[in-house]
Design a protein around this motif. Sequence first.
Motif, PDB file in Angstrom:
ATOM      1  N   MET B  99     -21.488  -4.925  -8.358  1.00 57.22           N
ATOM      2  CA  MET B  99     -22.944  -4.782  -8.390  1.00 57.22           C
ATOM      3  C   MET B  99     -23.591  -5.585  -7.249  1.00 57.22           C
ATOM      4  O   MET B  99     -24.427  -5.055  -6.505  1.00 57.22           O
ATOM      5  CB  MET B  99     -23.453  -5.285  -9.737  1.00 57.22           C
ATOM      6  N   ALA B 100     -23.175  -6.841  -7.126  1.00 52.89           N
ATOM      7  CA  ALA B 100     -23.779  -7.714  -6.109  1.00 52.89           C
ATOM      8  C   ALA B 100     -23.524  -7.175  -4.702  1.00 52.89           C
ATOM      9  O   ALA B 100     -24.436  -7.114  -3.872  1.00 52.89           O
ATOM     10  CB  ALA B 100     -23.223  -9.126  -6.243  1.00 52.89           C
ATOM     11  N   LEU B 101     -22.295  -6.751  -4.442  1.00 60.82           N
ATOM     12  CA  LEU B 101     -21.941  -6.317  -3.087  1.00 60.82           C
ATOM     13  C   LEU B 101     -22.579  -4.976  -2.727  1.00 60.82           C
ATOM     14  O   LEU B 101     -22.869  -4.720  -1.556  1.00 60.82           O
ATOM     15  CB  LEU B 101     -20.415  -6.227  -2.945  1.00 60.82           C
ATOM     16  N   VAL B 102     -22.806  -4.136  -3.726  1.00 63.20           N
ATOM     17  CA  VAL B 102     -23.439  -2.847  -3.453  1.00 63.20           C
ATOM     18  C   VAL B 102     -24.952  -3.028  -3.253  1.00 63.20           C
ATOM     19  O   VAL B 102     -25.560  -2.358  -2.412  1.00 63.20           O
ATOM     20  CB  VAL B 102     -23.135  -1.844  -4.601  1.00 63.20           C
ATOM     21  N   LEU B 103     -25.539  -3.952  -4.016  1.00 63.18           N
ATOM     22  CA  LEU B 103     -26.994  -4.125  -3.947  1.00 63.18           C
ATOM     23  C   LEU B 103     -27.444  -4.973  -2.759  1.00 63.18           C
ATOM     24  O   LEU B 103     -28.523  -4.778  -2.214  1.00 63.18           O
ATOM     25  CB  LEU B 103     -27.525  -4.739  -5.248  1.00 63.18           C
ATOM     26  N   LEU B 104     -26.592  -5.910  -2.367  1.00 64.61           N
ATOM     27  CA  LEU B 104     -26.948  -6.851  -1.301  1.00 64.61           C
ATOM     28  C   LEU B 104     -27.400  -6.171   0.001  1.00 64.61           C
ATOM     29  O   LEU B 104     -28.443  -6.543   0.553  1.00 64.61           O
ATOM     30  CB  LEU B 104     -25.772  -7.799  -1.038  1.00 64.61           C
ATOM     31  N   PRO B 105     -26.653  -5.185   0.518  1.00 64.79           N
ATOM     32  CA  PRO B 105     -27.071  -4.586   1.793  1.00 64.79           C
ATOM     33  C   PRO B 105     -28.427  -3.880   1.741  1.00 64.79           C
ATOM     34  O   PRO B 105     -29.071  -3.708   2.770  1.00 64.79           O
ATOM     35  CB  PRO B 105     -25.952  -3.567   2.093  1.00 64.79           C
ATOM     36  N   GLU B 106     -28.857  -3.451   0.559  1.00 62.08           N
ATOM     37  CA  GLU B 106     -30.174  -2.790   0.453  1.00 62.08           C
ATOM     38  C   GLU B 106     -31.288  -3.802   0.234  1.00 62.08           C
ATOM     39  O   GLU B 106     -32.461  -3.440   0.235  1.00 62.08           O
ATOM     40  CB  GLU B 106     -30.170  -1.775  -0.699  1.00 62.08           C
ATOM     41  N   GLY B 107     -30.919  -5.051  -0.027  1.00 63.65           N
ATOM     42  CA  GLY B 107     -31.923  -6.091  -0.250  1.00 63.65           C
ATOM     43  C   GLY B 107     -32.196  -6.269  -1.726  1.00 63.65           C
ATOM     44  O   GLY B 107     -32.435  -5.299  -2.440  1.00 63.65           O
ATOM     45  N   LEU B 108     -32.190  -7.516  -2.168  1.00 61.19           N
ATOM     46  CA  LEU B 108     -32.380  -7.788  -3.599  1.00 61.19           C
ATOM     47  C   LEU B 108     -33.826  -7.569  -4.040  1.00 61.19           C
ATOM     48  O   LEU B 108     -34.118  -7.503  -5.232  1.00 61.19           O
ATOM     49  CB  LEU B 108     -31.904  -9.207  -3.938  1.00 61.19           C
TER      50      LEU B 108
END
Lengths: 198, 205
Positions: B99-108
Motif C-alpha cells: 500500500m505504502a509503495l504504491v501510494l507514495l509515488p502519487e503523493g500521500l
Amino acid sequence: MKLLQLAVAVLLVAVLGGSPLSAGARTWQIDPAHTNFYFTVDHIYSKVRGHFNTYSGAINFDPQRLGESSFSFKIATDSIDTNLAKRDKHLQSADFFDAGSFPEMTFASTKVVDAGQGRYDVHGTFTVKGVAYDLVLPLTFAGVKEHPAMKGKEVAGFNGTLVLDRLAYKIGDGKLYKLGVVGKDVEVLVTIEALADK
Amino acid sequence: MKRTLLQIFFLGIGALVVAGGCALPFLYPTQTLWYKTGWEKAVLQTGHLFGVFAFLALVLQLLFGSRGALLERAFGVSLVMRLHRANGQILPLLVLCHMALVLLPEGLANLPLGLTFWPEMVGGAALLAIVVQVVAAQVRQRFSLDYRRWRSGHRWLGYTVLLLAAVHVLFVADSFASGLPRLALLLLVGMMALRLVYRMVSSRR
C-alpha cells in the motif's frame, strides 16, 4: 428650496442610476450546464480529451462598453475529468496540477479588446500552480438573444480556442513529453453560455 | 522417501509460483508505470511486487490453515501450524508495504479515496480484515476463547479476505484485465474455492 434640490437629485439618481448608460457593462451569470473548459492533449498517437467539472466565473460584457467589460474564472484543479479515475488522480498529483497545494487556477481579465469579426481578445492574468502569467483568451462573441427556453432571460454566448504549452506553465516536468507519451501542447476550448434578466 | 518426495513437490510448486509472481510486474506492467520515471517507477514497481507477494502469502496462509492431508504428511502438523502463525504476522506487513509503495509515488495528499476508487477501497477492506484476523488470533490465545467458535469465524473471514483481495487485484490493475495474469489469478482463486467446497462437503459426512 433645499427640499426641491433634494427632490431633483433623487430623481436624477433614480433615472440615471437605473439606465444602461450609467450601469457599466452588463452582468451575466454563467450557465454552468452549458459552459465548460475542455482540453485535448496528444497521447502517443491518440488524443485524450477532458474537462473540469467545478468552476465559477463572473462576466461583465457589453460590446459597446469594452472598457468596463471583464471576465474572471476560477477552476478547481481537482475536478479534472478525462473519463478515467486513475488518470484523473495522476493529473491531480504533483506530476501535473498538484491539486493538493494548488486547488484552483484562475483567470482575471485586465482588458477586453475588439479584434474584429466578432472576436474579442480578453487580456488577463492566468494563475496556475501559484504563478501568474499574462494570457490572451480569444473569445468569439456568438451574440445575445432571448433565451428560447427561459422566459424573461437573455442568453449570451462565447466560444474560444487556444493552444497552451503545458510545460510553460509547469504542468509536468517534460519527462513524459520527451518519452513521447504525453504531448505538451494542450488545445483548450472555452465555451460559455451566460444568462441575464431582460 | 515418500515424505521427501512430497516436500520436494510442494517446495518445487511453491518456487515456481513465487518465481512466476515475481516476474509478473515486469512481464505484464500496469499502465500506471508508463507515467512514472526514475525512483518513482522503481518504488511503484516494488509496490506491485509486494502486492504479488502479499497475495501469494494469503493463498499460502489459507493452505496452511486448511491443513491439507498431503501438506501435513510432507511437513508435519506442528511445522505447518507454526508456518501459518508466522505467515499470518508477515502478511499484514506485506500488504502495508504494498500500500505504502504504491501510494507514495502519487503523493500521500492525493490518495485514491471514495466510491470512484472502489477497487482500492476493497483492497483497504481486505487489509482491515487481515488485521482483525491477526488481532483476533492474538486475543484468542491470550484470553483462551472458545477454539471451535473462533476457528469457524477465522476460517470464513480468511476466505472472505481472499475474495476481497482477488476482486481488488482483478479491478485495480489493468495487467489482470486479460491474458495469463488473469488466468493464473482465477485458477489460484478457483482452486482455493474448490478446496473450501471439498472441506465443507467432507466435514458434513
